[in-house]
Design a protein around this motif. Structure first.
Motif, mmCIF file in Angstrom:
data_model
loop_
_atom_site.group_PDB
_atom_site.id
_atom_site.type_symbol
_atom_site.label_atom_id
_atom_site.label_comp_id
_atom_site.label_asym_id
_atom_site.label_seq_id
_atom_site.Cartn_x
_atom_site.Cartn_y
_atom_site.Cartn_z
ATOM 1 N N ILE A 90 -1.140 -8.547 -94.718
ATOM 2 C CA ILE A 90 -2.506 -8.954 -95.023
ATOM 3 C C ILE A 90 -3.052 -9.772 -93.863
ATOM 4 O O ILE A 90 -2.393 -10.694 -93.372
ATOM 5 C CB ILE A 90 -2.555 -9.787 -96.318
ATOM 6 C CG1 ILE A 90 -2.067 -8.959 -97.507
ATOM 7 C CG2 ILE A 90 -3.959 -10.343 -96.564
ATOM 8 C CD1 ILE A 90 -1.865 -9.760 -98.771
ATOM 9 N N HIS A 91 -4.256 -9.459 -93.437
ATOM 10 C CA HIS A 91 -4.919 -10.240 -92.388
ATOM 11 C C HIS A 91 -5.842 -11.253 -93.062
ATOM 12 O O HIS A 91 -6.744 -10.880 -93.807
ATOM 13 C CB HIS A 91 -5.722 -9.331 -91.460
ATOM 14 C CG HIS A 91 -6.515 -10.094 -90.454
ATOM 15 N ND1 HIS A 91 -5.938 -10.697 -89.361
ATOM 16 C CD2 HIS A 91 -7.841 -10.365 -90.386
ATOM 17 C CE1 HIS A 91 -6.880 -11.308 -88.663
ATOM 18 N NE2 HIS A 91 -8.036 -11.121 -89.265
ATOM 19 N N LEU A 92 -5.589 -12.524 -92.819
ATOM 20 C CA LEU A 92 -6.412 -13.579 -93.406
ATOM 21 C C LEU A 92 -7.636 -13.839 -92.545
ATOM 22 O O LEU A 92 -7.552 -13.836 -91.307
ATOM 23 C CB LEU A 92 -5.611 -14.871 -93.556
ATOM 24 C CG LEU A 92 -4.399 -14.818 -94.480
ATOM 25 C CD1 LEU A 92 -3.672 -16.164 -94.475
ATOM 26 C CD2 LEU A 92 -4.804 -14.447 -95.891
ATOM 27 N N LEU A 93 -8.743 -14.086 -93.186
ATOM 28 C CA LEU A 93 -9.957 -14.463 -92.480
ATOM 29 C C LEU A 93 -9.898 -15.952 -92.173
ATOM 30 O O LEU A 93 -9.228 -16.714 -92.873
ATOM 31 C CB LEU A 93 -11.178 -14.140 -93.330
ATOM 32 C CG LEU A 93 -11.387 -12.664 -93.658
ATOM 33 C CD1 LEU A 93 -12.551 -12.506 -94.625
ATOM 34 C CD2 LEU A 93 -11.621 -11.877 -92.402
ATOM 35 N N PRO A 94 -10.617 -16.405 -91.164
ATOM 36 C CA PRO A 94 -10.631 -17.826 -90.841
ATOM 37 C C PRO A 94 -11.183 -18.639 -92.013
ATOM 38 O O PRO A 94 -12.056 -18.180 -92.749
ATOM 39 C CB PRO A 94 -11.567 -17.929 -89.629
ATOM 40 C CG PRO A 94 -11.690 -16.544 -89.112
ATOM 41 C CD PRO A 94 -11.425 -15.614 -90.235
ATOM 42 N N ASP A 95 -10.661 -19.839 -92.177
ATOM 43 C CA ASP A 95 -11.119 -20.728 -93.240
ATOM 44 C C ASP A 95 -12.285 -21.552 -92.707
ATOM 45 O O ASP A 95 -12.106 -22.431 -91.882
ATOM 46 C CB ASP A 95 -9.969 -21.642 -93.684
ATOM 47 C CG ASP A 95 -10.357 -22.582 -94.798
ATOM 48 O OD1 ASP A 95 -11.490 -22.487 -95.328
ATOM 49 O OD2 ASP A 95 -9.526 -23.434 -95.168
ATOM 50 N N HIS A 96 -13.473 -21.266 -93.213
ATOM 51 C CA HIS A 96 -14.686 -21.990 -92.789
ATOM 52 C C HIS A 96 -15.101 -23.026 -93.828
ATOM 53 O O HIS A 96 -16.172 -23.592 -93.735
ATOM 54 C CB HIS A 96 -15.828 -21.012 -92.537
ATOM 55 C CG HIS A 96 -15.555 -20.046 -91.435
ATOM 56 N ND1 HIS A 96 -15.402 -20.422 -90.123
ATOM 57 C CD2 HIS A 96 -15.355 -18.700 -91.457
ATOM 58 C CE1 HIS A 96 -15.147 -19.354 -89.375
ATOM 59 N NE2 HIS A 96 -15.107 -18.295 -90.168
ATOM 60 N N SER A 97 -14.245 -23.262 -94.813
ATOM 61 C CA SER A 97 -14.635 -24.146 -95.923
ATOM 62 C C SER A 97 -14.283 -25.608 -95.677
ATOM 63 O O SER A 97 -14.603 -26.447 -96.498
ATOM 64 C CB SER A 97 -13.960 -23.692 -97.218
ATOM 65 O OG SER A 97 -12.553 -23.845 -97.116
ATOM 66 N N LYS A 98 -13.625 -25.911 -94.573
ATOM 67 C CA LYS A 98 -13.221 -27.303 -94.325
ATOM 68 C C LYS A 98 -14.460 -28.154 -94.087
ATOM 69 O O LYS A 98 -15.371 -27.783 -93.374
ATOM 70 C CB LYS A 98 -12.276 -27.365 -93.148
ATOM 71 C CG LYS A 98 -11.017 -26.599 -93.442
ATOM 72 C CD LYS A 98 -9.972 -26.793 -92.383
ATOM 73 C CE LYS A 98 -8.821 -25.898 -92.794
ATOM 74 N NZ LYS A 98 -7.597 -26.224 -92.290
#
Length: 99
Positions: A90-98
């Motif tokens: 699985i390729h995870l998307l960047p976490d922009h929620s920080k």
């Protein structure tokens, strides 16, 4: 979900696999000291129910059926998630929620 008892593993995971349902099972492994420190940080003392389960769970998870272990002593939650995603393709998307 935590499954540490081999019989429950057989009843749940093996049955699902026999029904051709894909199951990914990983053991997030840490030393007893690391587990005790983590419990302490969340407010559970040495005499708490979770602390009293450490030895039993570690012994059970040492069973060969729980082979796919990820050692978590010196890694972040994000690194564990990335490792599991990688192992599952699985390729995870960047976490922009920080914030």
């Amino acid at each position: 979900m935590t499954i540490v008892h081999p019989t429950y593993y057989q009843e749940i995971v093996v049955k699902l696999k026999n029904e051709n349902i894909t199951v990914k099972h990983f053991v997030l492994w840490a030393s007893k000291k690391t587990l005790e420190n983590r419990l302490c940080k969340r407010g559970d003392g040495n005499n708490s129910w979770p602390a009293k389960q450490i030895d039993r769970c570690m012994q059970s998870l040492s069973n060969n059926m729980f082979q796919q272990r990820i050692v978590t002593d010196d890694v972040t939650i994000e690194q564990v998630a990335e490792k599991i995603a990688s192992m599952c393709g699985i390729h995870l998307l960047p976490d922009h929620s920080k914030f």
